[in-house]
Structures are given as structure tokens and as C-alpha cells.
Design a protein around this motif. Sequence first.
Motif, mmCIF file in Angstrom:
data_model
loop_
_atom_site.group_PDB
_atom_site.id
_atom_site.type_symbol
_atom_site.label_atom_id
_atom_site.label_comp_id
_atom_site.label_asym_id
_atom_site.label_seq_id
_atom_site.Cartn_x
_atom_site.Cartn_y
_atom_site.Cartn_z
ATOM 1 N N GLN A 25 53.056 112.540 151.898
ATOM 2 C CA GLN A 25 51.641 112.588 152.169
ATOM 3 C C GLN A 25 50.961 111.835 153.313
ATOM 4 O O GLN A 25 50.990 110.504 152.884
ATOM 5 N N ASP A 45 52.772 115.256 146.252
ATOM 6 C CA ASP A 45 52.374 115.760 145.180
ATOM 7 C C ASP A 45 52.137 117.115 145.212
ATOM 8 O O ASP A 45 51.300 117.602 146.064
ATOM 9 N N TRP A 47 50.583 119.090 143.426
ATOM 10 C CA TRP A 47 49.131 119.314 143.055
ATOM 11 C C TRP A 47 48.399 119.197 144.424
ATOM 12 O O TRP A 47 47.375 120.158 144.480
ATOM 13 N N THR A 48 48.672 118.090 144.977
ATOM 14 C CA THR A 48 47.723 117.916 146.223
ATOM 15 C C THR A 48 48.022 118.938 147.318
ATOM 16 O O THR A 48 47.129 119.362 147.898
ATOM 17 N N LEU A 63 43.097 119.186 138.168
ATOM 18 C CA LEU A 63 44.104 118.497 138.436
ATOM 19 C C LEU A 63 44.400 118.328 139.828
ATOM 20 O O LEU A 63 45.124 117.132 140.362
ATOM 21 N N ARG A 64 44.223 119.055 140.743
ATOM 22 C CA ARG A 64 44.274 119.067 142.149
ATOM 23 C C ARG A 64 43.532 117.610 142.716
ATOM 24 O O ARG A 64 43.873 116.704 143.521
ATOM 25 N N SER A 67 44.939 114.486 141.578
ATOM 26 C CA SER A 67 46.176 113.957 142.410
ATOM 27 C C SER A 67 45.521 113.666 143.688
ATOM 28 O O SER A 67 46.286 112.471 144.189
ATOM 29 N N SER A 68 44.679 114.119 144.256
ATOM 30 C CA SER A 68 44.172 113.453 145.505
ATOM 31 C C SER A 68 43.326 112.291 145.473
ATOM 32 O O SER A 68 43.554 111.286 146.399
ATOM 33 N N PRO A 71 46.761 108.812 144.272
ATOM 34 C CA PRO A 71 47.990 109.213 144.960
ATOM 35 C C PRO A 71 48.929 107.880 144.635
ATOM 36 O O PRO A 71 48.467 106.921 144.139
ATOM 37 N N ASN A 72 49.973 108.059 144.844
ATOM 38 C CA ASN A 72 51.062 107.029 144.399
ATOM 39 C C ASN A 72 51.703 106.322 145.738
ATOM 40 O O ASN A 72 52.317 107.122 146.501
#
Length: 303
Positions: A25, A45, A47-48, A63-64, A67-68, A71-72
Motif C-alpha cells: 500500500q 491489507d 480491509w484498507t 475494522l477498515r 486497518s488504515s 498499518p504494518n
Amino acid sequence: MIRRVACTPTLTALALLSAPASAAQLTVLEHPQPGRVEVRVAEDDPWTARPAHPQDSAAVNVLRTLSSLLPNPLAGVPVRCTPDRGEAVGTWTDDRGRAACTLPPGAGAVRVEVPGATAQTAPDWHLDTARHLTVTDLDDTVIVTGVRQGGAARVLRQNALTRPVFPGAPELLRAQAARGPVVYLSNSPEGLAAPLRELLGKHGLPAGPLLLRDFPGVPGPRHKRQALDALARQTGAAFTLIGDSGEHDPELYAAFVQAWPGRVERVLIRDVVGGERRAEVERLSGLLGKQGVAWGWLPGEEH
């Protein structure tokens, strides 16, 4: 694993071609300094990437959004910035998945590429040549959030298609955009850049740079103060400043007027608190009026 080496545009281009094509991303983070493009690269991700729908449940929206916001990050990823005019610049992401390209003035829009992600373009908003800038907050100024009434929970439960804006806000900012760029200066975390842009487009708000906060690294007041000062240094433009009474916007704008005398034409504050807070802000408006700064109130939700 990508090994970090002294970076040149040629080496970065080779790295882009040879790096694994795993999904990533890419987020372009706008910066008030001309020619500076900051990016954030994270693991993909689902969800993002999931599109928002008006019918989405609160759980899906939570959840969305989380996730935003969490982030990892991907470290050591090659980043290539190619301007409309001039040579490309190469760099690598750090341990936080962040990188920055600095290009000379007049470079124009910049195409940003990383392996495994769709390339994005950082527009040239021509801030350094503008004669007028409108700088506006978002939460409780443009978007109905209710920061003092549990607004964070509201943001988590909603999405870009269900978050409401204040009546008249799109018309006000479209009128301001006829005078020069509109800059969105918000304490919202950088992770919300994509949904906020979707929200602005959905409501017909004018396009403009979105200056969000490096959360939790930078305190909110410092983020806004530094961005305003950077904008003032790069241009001789006059300013219209728009905020709300819920937090620190009135005091921040008053300090900016003091630091940059003669640069602010008008301050507009949305009254989202009322009561004693409104009286405090009224006293500030009187002081600024003596310095030739026009002051106006925008209506908020009923208190």
C-alpha cells in the motif's frame, strides 16, 4: 530482503525492477514545503482496500478504519519520484515505512513508484505562487464530528460515504477556491488520508493539499503551527483561516496573526461549543479586529 545502499535514481530504478512484486500500500503524504513529497509504504491489507458503501455496518467500518490507522510498515523499499520537469529522485523507506523525496522548485507534479503498488501522483498545487490561501480545519469545521462528544467513536463507526458535512461548507469552500488554493490542515492521522479524500470528493469540496498529522509522533497544536508557518514562509499570499471553537483553532490563528502581521484577511470560526467558550473566543475576535482582521462565526450543531 532489500539491502540498503547509497541511493541514486539509477539504482532505485533497478531496485524497482528487481524487487519482489508482493502487494503493498502506497500513501502519498502531502507536505507544505514546495518540492517535498513524503510517502508511507505498508503491507497490503484487504480491509484498507475494501471500498466503502453506505450500507456498511459499524463493525465493518471500525475494522477498515483501524486497518488504515495501524498499518504494518515496510522498511527498505525503493521509492522513485519522477517530476514533470527535471530528473527523478530515488530513496528508500525507513523502519516506519516512510520516505521523502525533495525536488527543486518548479518541478511540477511528481509520479511516485514503489514495487508491488499502483503508482500515484503528488499534484503541484502551486502554493508558492498563490496570491490567496484558504486554510481550513476539517473535523467540526467542515465535517460533523463532535470531538467533545465522543467524536472519535463516531469516526470509527462511519465511513467516507456516511460522514456528514455542515450545511453550506462545500459552497463556502468552492467560493474560496475561486480566489486561490484551499489547504486542508487537520489533526486527523495520516492513515485517514484516503477516506478523507473520498469524503471531500463525495461532497463536492474543492481539491487541495491535505496536511494531516504524523500520529502519535507530533502533537496537534505543533502540527498545525508548523504547517501554517511553512505556508507563510513560502509565499506572500494573504490568508483566510477557517476553524472551530471546540479545541485550539482560535488561539492558534490569533498567534499566527501576531507572528505574521498583515498576512491574514479573515478568520471564520464554527461555533460548536457555545456558552463560556464562545465568550472566550469573542474576546479574541475583538483583539484581532483591532489589527484589521475580519472575524466571522459559522453555525454549528445545536449545543
